[in-house]
Design a protein around this motif. Structure first.
Motif, PDB file in Angstrom:
ATOM      1  N   ASP A  35       0.840  -1.206   0.000  1.00 58.11           N
ATOM      2  CA  ASP A  35       0.000   0.000   0.000  1.00 58.11           C
ATOM      3  C   ASP A  35       0.879   1.261   0.000  1.00 58.11           C
ATOM      4  O   ASP A  35       0.745   2.137   0.847  1.00 58.11           O
ATOM      5  CB  ASP A  35      -0.948  -0.014   1.193  1.00 58.11           C
ATOM      6  CG  ASP A  35      -2.085   0.992   1.065  1.00 58.11           C
ATOM      7  OD1 ASP A  35      -2.306   1.508  -0.052  1.00 58.11           O
ATOM      8  OD2 ASP A  35      -2.750   1.265   2.079  1.00 58.11           O
ATOM      9  N   ARG A  38       2.800   2.010   3.235  1.00 61.77           N
ATOM     10  CA  ARG A  38       2.029   2.202   4.465  1.00 61.77           C
ATOM     11  C   ARG A  38       2.109   0.989   5.383  1.00 61.77           C
ATOM     12  O   ARG A  38       2.061   1.116   6.609  1.00 61.77           O
ATOM     13  CB  ARG A  38       0.574   2.498   4.127  1.00 61.77           C
ATOM     14  CG  ARG A  38      -0.273   2.939   5.300  1.00 61.77           C
ATOM     15  CD  ARG A  38      -1.699   3.230   4.890  1.00 61.77           C
ATOM     16  NE  ARG A  38      -2.403   2.038   4.446  1.00 61.77           N
ATOM     17  CZ  ARG A  38      -2.964   1.138   5.259  1.00 61.77           C
ATOM     18  NH1 ARG A  38      -2.885   1.284   6.557  1.00 61.77           N
ATOM     19  NH2 ARG A  38      -3.598   0.096   4.770  1.00 61.77           N
ATOM     20  N   THR A  41       6.780  -1.487   8.410  1.00 64.44           N
ATOM     21  CA  THR A  41       7.109  -0.996   9.742  1.00 64.44           C
ATOM     22  C   THR A  41       8.406  -1.651  10.200  1.00 64.44           C
ATOM     23  O   THR A  41       8.883  -2.600   9.589  1.00 64.44           O
ATOM     24  CB  THR A  41       6.003  -1.321  10.770  1.00 64.44           C
ATOM     25  OG1 THR A  41       5.857  -2.736  10.851  1.00 64.44           O
ATOM     26  CG2 THR A  41       4.685  -0.687  10.384  1.00 64.44           C
TER      27      THR A  41
END
Length: 79
Positions: A35, A38, A41
């Motif tokens: 995405d 997004r 992490t």
């Protein structure tokens, strides 16, 4: 339903360790699959410089312990 697996990642022929780590991180953080980043992490590292942090941690480990791993998998990708 989500599934997980651990995939061993090897350096491969014709690549340096640094190139292999960068290629692996580029592959798993592909914007089309995450995405546009997004879903990328990190924990206790900055995902933008994770390749450099991995290599630094490995050098520190070798310098502290004197142990060097053989040609087995260098990293693991958990998906």
């Amino acid at each position: 339903m989500a599934t997980t697996r651990i995939m061993p990642l090897h350096i491969g022929k014709g690549r340096t360790e640094s190139q292999a780590v960068s290629d692996i991180i580029d592959y798993v953080s592909n914007p089309q699959k995450t995405d546009n980043g997004r879903l990328v992490t990190g924990f206790a590292c900055d995902s933008r410089v994770a390749d450099a942090e991995f290599l630094l941690a490995k050098r520190e480990y070798i310098s502290t312990t004197g142990r060097v791993r053989g040609p087995a998998a260098q990293r693991y990708h958990l998906c």
